[in-house]
Design a protein around this motif. Structure first.
Motif: not given
Length: 265
Positions: A132-141
């Protein structure tokens, strides 16, 4: 689901919420395991769009090309690049048995397909059979993602004794969850695999094969929570089905009555 030798039709159902499961679409998928089948994607429209050659695009491109290249362990990567308001976050998770060139190929394919399916979206996620690959302008860690979720099941006839089969499937997946998250206090995600696979004998010569996996950023406790939730959805997704899976942005499980994972490195 998907077999290394026989192509089977499956039904893909999107789940849009954790509690209220809403049917989004039904889609047939035909594939062979080696092809690393595309499963599903979601564009996060609320995150907005970026412009071509913008700082945000440069940051995403930097992450996809440099963080992966320089990483010592290449089956899970979480990267951050840039300063606000152009900070980009990216995570790549390969399936526990997909290492080396298989993981590299899936990563490259996922990024290429994500750009095609969610052009200029600052936030998006895409799932393939092997990654899977996920990109975001917000942290999701360290944030358990159960909002972005779907399930798949084998569209063949149900097993003869669905009650017994369902119970054994839940037993196997619950055991795998415990194995994947075993240990005392929560450990750093870089060294905590949060993945397990095994099989269980059924009647006669039949076996049930299963796997569970979480993205390593959510840690042991987050993985337990995530897997408990999706395993609890077995009656909704796969009642009496010979194979099925529930996949979210932070964890997934899969079971089949045939081997579907690579067992040799």
């Amino acid at each position: 689901m998907f077999s290394s030798s026989v192509s089977k039709r499956t039904v893909l159902v999107s789940i849009l919420a954790v509690v209220a499961l809403q049917l989004f679409f039904i889609r047939s998928v035909t594939s062979v395991n080696e092809t690393n089948a595309y499963l599903y994607h979601k564009c996060f429209e609320k995150d907005g769009k970026y412009k071509p050659k913008s700082l945000y695009e440069e940051n995403i491109n930097f992450l996809i090309s440099n963080v992966w290249k320089n990483a010592s362990v290449k089956d899970y990567i979480y990267g951050i690049e840039g300063e606000r308001p152009n900070t980009a976050y990216l995570a790549i998770q390969c399936r526990g048995d997909s290492y080396g060139s298989k993981c590299d190929t899936c990563r490259a394919t996922a990024y290429s397909e994500l750009r095609k399916r969610c052009p200029m979206n600052k936030g998006a996620i895409i799932w393939f059979d092997r990654c899977l690959l996920k990109i975001s302008p917000n942290t999701f860690q360290k944030k358990v993602d159960l909002k972005n979720k779907f399930y798949m099941y084998n569209n063949r006839k149900k097993v003869r004794d669905p009650v017994s089969f369902n119970a054994k499937t839940k037993t196997l997946l619950t055991k795998l969850k415990k194995e994947a998250t075993r240990g005392g206090p929560e450990r750093e995600f870089e060294v905590y695999w949060l993945y397990e696979q095994a099989d269980m004998k059924l009647d006669g010569k039949m076996k049930l094969y299963g796997m569970v996996q979480c993205t390593r950023d959510i840690g042991q406790k987050g993985c337990e929570k995530c897997l408990d939730t999706i395993i609890g959805e077995l009656p909704n997704c796969c009642d009496g089905k010979e194979g099925g899976r529930v996949v979210s942005g932070s964890c997934n499980f899969r079971y089949e009555i045939y081997p579907f994972l690579d067992t040799k490195r």
